[in-house]
Design a protein around this motif. Structure first.
Motif, short mmCIF file in Angstrom:
data_model
loop_
_atom_site.label_atom_id
_atom_site.label_comp_id
_atom_site.label_asym_id
_atom_site.label_seq_id
_atom_site.Cartn_x
_atom_site.Cartn_y
_atom_site.Cartn_z
N ASP A 1 -0.37 -11.08 -0.60
CA ASP A 1 0.22 -10.98 -1.93
C ASP A 1 0.61 -9.52 -2.17
O ASP A 1 -0.21 -8.69 -2.55
N VAL A 2 1.88 -9.23 -1.91
CA VAL A 2 2.31 -7.82 -1.93
C VAL A 2 2.07 -7.16 -3.28
O VAL A 2 1.69 -5.99 -3.36
N GLU A 3 2.23 -7.93 -4.37
CA GLU A 3 2.04 -7.31 -5.69
C GLU A 3 0.57 -7.00 -5.97
O GLU A 3 0.25 -6.03 -6.66
N ALA A 4 -0.32 -7.84 -5.43
CA ALA A 4 -1.76 -7.56 -5.60
C ALA A 4 -2.13 -6.28 -4.86
O ALA A 4 -2.87 -5.43 -5.37
N VAL A 5 -1.59 -6.12 -3.65
CA VAL A 5 -1.87 -4.90 -2.88
C VAL A 5 -1.31 -3.69 -3.61
O VAL A 5 -1.96 -2.65 -3.76
N LEU A 6 -0.07 -3.85 -4.09
CA LEU A 6 0.59 -2.74 -4.78
C LEU A 6 -0.23 -2.28 -5.99
O LEU A 6 -0.44 -1.08 -6.20
N GLY A 7 -0.72 -3.26 -6.76
CA GLY A 7 -1.50 -2.92 -7.96
C GLY A 7 -2.76 -2.14 -7.59
O GLY A 7 -3.07 -1.11 -8.21
N ALA A 8 -3.46 -2.63 -6.57
CA ALA A 8 -4.73 -1.98 -6.18
C ALA A 8 -4.46 -0.59 -5.60
O ALA A 8 -5.15 0.38 -5.94
N ALA A 9 -3.47 -0.49 -4.73
CA ALA A 9 -3.18 0.80 -4.09
C ALA A 9 -2.73 1.82 -5.14
O ALA A 9 -3.14 2.99 -5.11
N ASP A 10 -1.91 1.38 -6.08
CA ASP A 10 -1.43 2.27 -7.13
C ASP A 10 -2.61 2.81 -7.94
O ASP A 10 -2.72 4.01 -8.18
N ALA B 1 0.82 -1.22 0.00
CA ALA B 1 0.00 0.00 0.00
C ALA B 1 0.85 1.27 0.00
O ALA B 1 0.49 2.26 -0.63
N VAL B 2 1.98 1.23 0.69
CA VAL B 2 2.78 2.45 0.85
C VAL B 2 3.69 2.70 -0.35
O VAL B 2 3.95 3.84 -0.72
N HIS B 3 4.15 1.62 -0.97
CA HIS B 3 5.12 1.75 -2.05
C HIS B 3 4.68 2.68 -3.19
O HIS B 3 5.48 3.47 -3.69
N PRO B 4 3.40 2.65 -3.62
CA PRO B 4 3.02 3.51 -4.74
C PRO B 4 2.87 5.00 -4.39
O PRO B 4 2.56 5.79 -5.28
#
Ligand code: TPP
Ligand code: MG
Length: 335
Positions: free
Chosen positions: A195-204, A37-40
């Protein structure tokens, strides 16, 4: 994610050695949700979080030395040792806390999103909260205002299945928490937090929507905390070992490592190098915190208020008196 995991394991050790005081909430198991969530976030976006906040600060790029020193209550801490575990803060990183009152951060984050619009800034706010926070008044008030004013904010629910020892199902009439967004005509969705990439995609995607379309949304991330609610809670009386183990089988770090290896995106040697670097980084943070001085008692009011009048008012408060306050200071305040 690896840094957060090892950092928090060390925090628990240091807490048990009484180097860290006050409350302390660990988030081992939630690293995928946090980092995804924070990365994007972009440089000038703003982040608010609850009291389970060490990982949030580290993911936002707050210096691990400053985070550990803050937990130790030292001058070198990210809030000069005045905040402690629940009130990490780093304005330079757009990390506006660390808040100990459940939902305390929501009206503040909503106000910050309003300020971004008011000042014509193109950025967005990410506001993390726990599942239990969605049952409180400030949640409804904040989402309503974000909805009617079209504020650039993503409300990030880290649904770790429990508010202290109470399950989401027991506490929430609608346990699919993302659906509550619809009461405010707001977009809501749910994603697998292991699933970190799933979270990243949604948050981005939702942060872009906030920045570009000035639309608020709710992102519910399903995750789990391995440890108890706080370091004072063994976390075993309201849930079973079987349940805890079943979540550990889907550990976000282990899952991501395996995916990276399977897809040949990294090799074993790179992963070992990351692990070694993380161990060193955390050792360094402890050494930094130990070497950092404690703030002198007389300096405690410093760094608490932007307004010097408020600092003077607070400077009359002394440890030992019933509420810390010895007398009310009205001189010089124009009242
Ligand atoms: C207004 C308020 N009420 C009660 C508390 C005590 N309290 C601290 S954490 C917590 C549970 C919150 O659970 P959740 O929102 O799911 O977050 P989590 O701890 O799971 O990260 C409670 C009731 C508090 N800090 N603030
Ligand atoms: Mg919770």
């Amino acid at each position: 994610m690896a840094l957060i995991r090892v950092f928090e394991e060390e925090v628990e050790r240091q807490y048990k050695r009484a180097r860290i005081g006050g409350y302390c909430h660990l988030a081992s198991g939630q690293e995928g949700a946090t980092v995804g969530a924070v990365h994007p976030l972009l440089e000038h976006d703003l982040l608010f979080s609850s009291y389970r906040t060490h990982g949030m600060a580290l993911a936002r790029g707050v210096d691990p030395d400053a985070v550990m020193a803050e937990l130790f209550g030292r001058e070198g801490g990210s809030a000069h040792g005045r905040g402690g575990s629940m009130h990490l803060l780093d304005f330079s990183k757009g990390f506006l806390g660390g808040w100990g009152i459940v939902t305390g951060q929501l009206p503040l984050a909503t106000g910050a999103a309003l300020a971004l619009n008011y000042r014509g800034k193109p950025n967005a706010v990410l506001c993390e909260l726990g599942d239990a926070a969605t049952n409180m008044g400030a949640w409804h008030e904040s989402l309503n205002l974000a909805g009617i004013w079209d504020l650039p904010i993503v409300f990030l629910i880290l649904n770790n299945q429990y508010g202290m020892g109470t399950t989401v199902e027991k506490a929430s009439a609608e346990p699919e928490l993302y659906k509550r967004a619809s009461a405010f005509k707001m977009h809501g969705e749910r994603v697998d937090g292991q699933d970190v990439e799933a979270v990243l995609g949604a948050a981005d995607r939702l942060l872009r929507r906030a920045r570009e379309e000035r639309k608020p949304s709710v992102l519910e991330v399903l995750t789990y905390r391995y440890r108890g609610h706080s370091v004072a809670d063994p976390g075993t009386s309201y849930r079973t070992e079987v349940e805890i183990e079943s979540w550990k089988e889907r550990d976000p770090i282990a899952l991501y490592r395996q995916r990276l290896l399977d897809e040949r995106r990294v090799g074993e040697a790179q992963i070992e190098a990351i692990d070694a670097r993380v161990e060193k980084r955390v050792e360094h943070a402890v050494a930094f915190a130990e070497a950092s001085p404690e703030p002198p008692t007389d300096s405690l009011p410093e760094h608490l208020y932007g307004d010097p009048d408020s600092a003077r008012q607070f400077s009359r408060m002394r440890p030992g008196s019933p509420f810390g306050e010895r007398e009310l200071v009205l001189d010089g305040l124009g009242r």
